[in-house]
Design a protein around this motif. Structure first.
Motif, short mmCIF file in Angstrom:
data_model
loop_
_atom_site.label_atom_id
_atom_site.label_comp_id
_atom_site.label_asym_id
_atom_site.label_seq_id
_atom_site.Cartn_x
_atom_site.Cartn_y
_atom_site.Cartn_z
N PRO A 209 0.81 -1.32 0.12
CA PRO A 209 -0.03 -0.04 -0.15
C PRO A 209 0.84 1.30 0.14
CG PRO A 209 -0.66 -1.54 1.72
CD PRO A 209 0.59 -2.20 1.17
N ASN A 210 0.26 2.34 -0.62
CA ASN A 210 1.04 3.78 -0.65
C ASN A 210 0.13 4.32 0.32
OD1 ASN A 210 -1.33 4.22 -1.98
ND2 ASN A 210 0.06 4.67 -4.12
N GLU A 211 0.64 5.85 0.18
CA GLU A 211 0.04 6.74 1.06
C GLU A 211 -1.54 6.79 0.69
OE1 GLU A 211 0.33 11.61 1.11
OE2 GLU A 211 2.04 10.74 2.23
N ALA A 212 -1.69 7.01 -0.54
CA ALA A 212 -3.42 7.13 -0.73
C ALA A 212 -4.02 5.98 -0.30
CB ALA A 212 -3.38 7.25 -2.43
N THR A 213 -3.46 4.76 -0.37
CA THR A 213 -4.02 3.57 -0.08
C THR A 213 -4.46 3.52 1.68
OG1 THR A 213 -2.65 2.40 -1.38
CG2 THR A 213 -4.36 1.20 -0.22
N ILE A 214 -3.48 4.00 2.44
CA ILE A 214 -3.60 4.22 3.80
C ILE A 214 -4.77 5.43 4.11
CG2 ILE A 214 -2.49 4.82 5.91
CD1 ILE A 214 -1.56 2.07 4.75
N VAL A 215 -4.74 6.36 3.59
CA VAL A 215 -5.80 7.22 3.61
C VAL A 215 -7.00 6.82 3.25
CG1 VAL A 215 -6.53 9.50 3.14
CG2 VAL A 215 -4.15 9.28 3.39
N SER A 216 -7.20 6.14 2.34
CA SER A 216 -8.54 5.44 1.97
C SER A 216 -9.13 4.48 3.12
CB SER A 216 -8.40 4.82 0.72
OG SER A 216 -8.19 5.67 -0.42
N VAL A 217 -8.19 3.53 3.57
CA VAL A 217 -8.84 2.69 4.30
C VAL A 217 -8.81 3.26 5.82
CG1 VAL A 217 -6.64 1.87 5.24
CG2 VAL A 217 -8.32 0.13 5.27
N LEU A 218 -8.18 4.20 6.05
CA LEU A 218 -8.43 4.95 7.34
C LEU A 218 -9.74 5.84 7.17
CD1 LEU A 218 -4.77 6.23 8.31
CD2 LEU A 218 -6.29 4.63 9.71
N SER A 219 -9.98 6.25 6.27
CA SER A 219 -11.21 7.02 6.06
C SER A 219 -12.59 5.96 6.14
CB SER A 219 -11.50 7.41 4.54
OG SER A 219 -12.80 8.06 4.40
N ALA A 220 -12.35 4.78 5.71
CA ALA A 220 -13.38 3.79 5.98
C ALA A 220 -13.30 3.19 7.44
CB ALA A 220 -13.03 2.58 5.09
N CYS A 221 -12.22 3.13 8.11
CA CYS A 221 -12.39 2.75 9.61
C CYS A 221 -13.35 4.26 10.28
CB CYS A 221 -10.92 2.74 9.94
SG CYS A 221 -10.18 1.54 9.49
N ASP A 246 2.52 11.40 9.02
CA ASP A 246 2.89 12.84 8.83
C ASP A 246 1.83 13.33 7.62
OD1 ASP A 246 3.99 15.20 10.09
OD2 ASP A 246 5.00 15.75 8.33
N GLY A 247 1.51 14.67 7.32
CA GLY A 247 0.83 14.90 6.45
C GLY A 247 -0.52 14.19 6.19
N ASN A 248 -0.97 13.69 4.94
CA ASN A 248 -2.21 13.23 4.84
C ASN A 248 -2.73 11.84 5.73
OD1 ASN A 248 -2.86 15.02 2.63
ND2 ASN A 248 -1.97 13.93 1.11
N VAL A 249 -1.33 11.21 5.78
CA VAL A 249 -1.62 9.67 6.73
C VAL A 249 -1.94 10.45 8.12
CG1 VAL A 249 -0.58 7.80 7.80
CG2 VAL A 249 -0.37 8.55 5.39
N GLY A 250 -1.12 11.18 8.64
CA GLY A 250 -1.33 11.90 10.06
C GLY A 250 -2.51 12.43 10.26
N ASN A 251 -3.16 13.19 9.29
CA ASN A 251 -4.43 13.84 9.55
C ASN A 251 -5.50 12.81 9.51
OD1 ASN A 251 -3.37 16.39 9.64
ND2 ASN A 251 -3.47 16.47 7.29
N ALA A 252 -5.42 11.66 8.54
CA ALA A 252 -6.34 10.56 8.49
C ALA A 252 -6.49 9.91 9.94
CB ALA A 252 -6.07 9.68 7.32
N LEU A 253 -5.31 9.72 10.36
CA LEU A 253 -5.18 8.94 11.75
C LEU A 253 -5.83 9.83 13.05
CD1 LEU A 253 -1.43 7.35 11.77
CD2 LEU A 253 -3.67 6.17 11.87
N ILE A 254 -5.92 11.12 12.79
CA ILE A 254 -6.18 12.04 13.85
C ILE A 254 -7.86 12.00 13.52
CG2 ILE A 254 -6.55 14.59 14.48
CD1 ILE A 254 -3.61 15.12 13.55
N ASN A 255 -8.32 12.03 12.50
CA ASN A 255 -9.77 11.64 12.08
C ASN A 255 -10.26 10.44 12.55
OD1 ASN A 255 -12.27 13.00 10.76
ND2 ASN A 255 -11.74 11.29 9.21
N MET A 256 -9.69 9.48 12.37
CA MET A 256 -10.17 8.03 12.69
C MET A 256 -10.13 8.17 14.28
SD MET A 256 -8.89 4.91 13.95
CE MET A 256 -7.10 4.98 13.87
N TYR A 257 -9.16 8.43 15.00
CA TYR A 257 -9.22 8.33 16.38
C TYR A 257 -10.29 9.20 17.13
CZ TYR A 257 -4.88 5.29 16.60
OH TYR A 257 -3.95 4.31 16.75
N SER A 258 -10.37 10.53 16.40
CA SER A 258 -11.45 11.38 16.86
C SER A 258 -12.93 10.65 16.82
CB SER A 258 -11.32 12.57 16.33
OG SER A 258 -10.12 13.28 16.36
N LYS A 259 -13.01 10.29 15.39
CA LYS A 259 -14.53 9.53 15.25
C LYS A 259 -14.67 8.11 15.89
CE LYS A 259 -15.28 11.98 10.94
NZ LYS A 259 -15.59 11.68 9.52
#
Length: 463
Positions: A209-221, A246-259
């Motif tokens: 997986p690349n960064e875009a894949t990680i961001v997508s699956v974190l969005s699903a989570c 960091d960057g997009n992955v870090g932001n996606a993780l913050i969003n996932m943990y928040s939700k």
């Protein structure tokens, strides 16, 4: 070379124009265009193709079309340049029109461009016809073209066709193929399938997986509030030295943990970010608001300003929501006023709805109604729905009656607002009015989803 005419030919101009395209040197390219016209080399189709590509690369759409129209017999490179150039410049319809005008066999590059144009316009019939043309006329596999077809089906909502193509027809799949599918499932609401496909991707070892894949699956989570799955993805990211939290992955993780309700981890990820952009700050502020820590939102906003990050409309949406849930009326109104006066951000309907909700939660129903009346735009269903809910909570039947007439003419009234209206009538034993609203919902084919809990119970990691 210009001083010695015999030292250069058409290929010299094509290389020079390619250099101008790489350097984004518009003025130099214009000079080369003039020199080619003066020396007679502009009649050469190689120079014309290079010139067309150069103009579109510089977003000079008029110049690119003019050069193309001057070509006597355009070849496939000429057509591909204008089809792809118009698409990249945002002229999707014009790109499709040019493609349909082609009098030569298209190549993979022109087919990719027109398929991308069909994806943006959701031109399903034309996209399917182009896919049929590819199956009939192209012998060799082209993974870039296959990915374009896959992306077309996903963006047009034809997930069944995309799934069949991905699993049954694509002999070669790269990380882009997998990312398109994971992101497509997540975007269309099939979040569990997106996470399971990500698990298949890891188990199969076909690609990483690349960064875009990680961001997508974190969005699903995040959509599933599946904290255990999100932690599993986070753990995987930690094993990859080439993937930075960091960057997009870090932001996606913050969003996932928040939700997912784990603000402790959200704050830890936020603090660990090397580069905190406006998305990082907005996400952590919104997370504080949705998890009952609204009082921490304003200090975070102050720190954001101290760090030199300029807020956007999403930041203020989180701040207003935080003020609403924390009962900070004065601070919320001050922030709402600062949006336009200080930061030049025009409030959208969601911002107005937040302010109305803020008044409603505090029991200031009259102030909320006056605020709606003074709005510079016609209030939609979300705004009236916020006040309607406040009337129900505080038992203001007089205002409730007035608002129901406004809701009947408002745009964008949600299913939830209609259900709230019906239930409020029912609680007051106004059965005829309640049934009338339900009949209206049925006539509009609206059906509210049954309530459910997102609490995880013995969730297992996809295998």
């Amino acid at each position: 070379m210009l001083q010695t005419p015999s030292s250069h030919d058409h290929s010299t101009f094509t290389h020079a124009l390619k250099a101008c395209s790489s350097l984004r040197a518009l003025q130099t390219g214009l000079q080369i265009h003039a020199r080619a016209a003066k020396s007679g080399h502009l009649a050469d189709i190689f120079v014309q193709n290079s010139m067309t590509h150069f103009y579109f690369r510089e977003s000079e759409v008029v110049g690119g079309c003019r050069v193309f129209d001057e070509i006597v017999c355009p070849d496939v490179v000429s057509w591909t340049s204008i089809v792809s150039g118009l698409f990249k410049a945002g002229f999707e319809r014009e790109s499709i029109v040019r493609f349909c005008d082609m009098d030569v066999e298209p190549n993979a590059a022109s087919l990719v461009s027109v398929l991308c144009a069909c994806s943006r316009l959701r031109a399903v019939r034309l996209g399917k016809a182009i896919h049929g043309y590819c199956l009939k006329n192209l012998i060799e596999d082209n993974i870039i073209l296959d990915n374009a077809v896959l992306d077309f089906y996903v963006k047009c909502g034809s997930l069944r066709s995309a799934r069949y193509l991905f699993f049954a027809k694509m002999l070669d799949r790269d990380v882009i193929s997998w990312t398109i599918m994971v992101g497509g499932f997540a975007y269309r609401g099939f979040c569990e399938e997106a996470v399971r496909l990500f698990g298949d991707m890891l188990d199969g070892g076909e690609v990483e997986p690349n960064e875009a894949t990680i961001v997508s699956v974190l969005s699903a989570c995040s959509s599933l509030s599946a904290l255990s799955w999100g932690r599993w993805v986070h753990a995987y990211v930690s094993t990859r030295h080439d993937l930075m939290v960091d960057g997009n992955v870090g932001n996606a993780l913050i969003n996932m943990y928040s939700k997912g309700g784990d603000m402790g981890m959200a704050v830890r990820v936020f603090d660990a970010l090397i580069r905190k952009d406006v998305v990082s700050w907005s996400t952590i502020i919104s997370g504080m608001a949705m998890n009952g820590f609204g009082v921490h939102a304003l200090p975070l906003f102050s720190l954001m300003l101290v760090r030199g990050v300029c807020p956007d409309d999403v930041t203020f949406l989180g701040l207003l929501s935080a003020c609403s849930h924390a009962g900070m009326i004065d601070q919320g109104l001050m922030l709402f006023k600062a949006m336009a006066d200080v930061y030049g951000i025009v409030p959208q309907m969601q911002h107005y709805a937040c302010v109305v909700d803020m008044y409603g939660r505090a029991g200031l129903l009259k102030e909320g109604e006056d605020f709606i009346r003074k709005m510079p735009m016609e209030a939609d269903g979300t705004v009236w729905g916020a006040l309607l809910n406040a009337c129900r909570v505080h038992g203001n039947e007089e205002m409730f009656g007035r608002i129901t007439h406004c809701i009947s003419t408002a745009e964008g009234v949600s299913i939830g607002t209609y259900a709230l209206l019906s239930n409020t009538y029912a609680s007051s034993r106004r059965w005829e009015d309640a049934n009338e609203v339900r009949d209206l919902m049925r006539s509009m084919r609206l059906k509210k989803m049954a309530g459910c809990s997102w609490i995880e119970a013995e969730t297992s990691i996809p295998t």
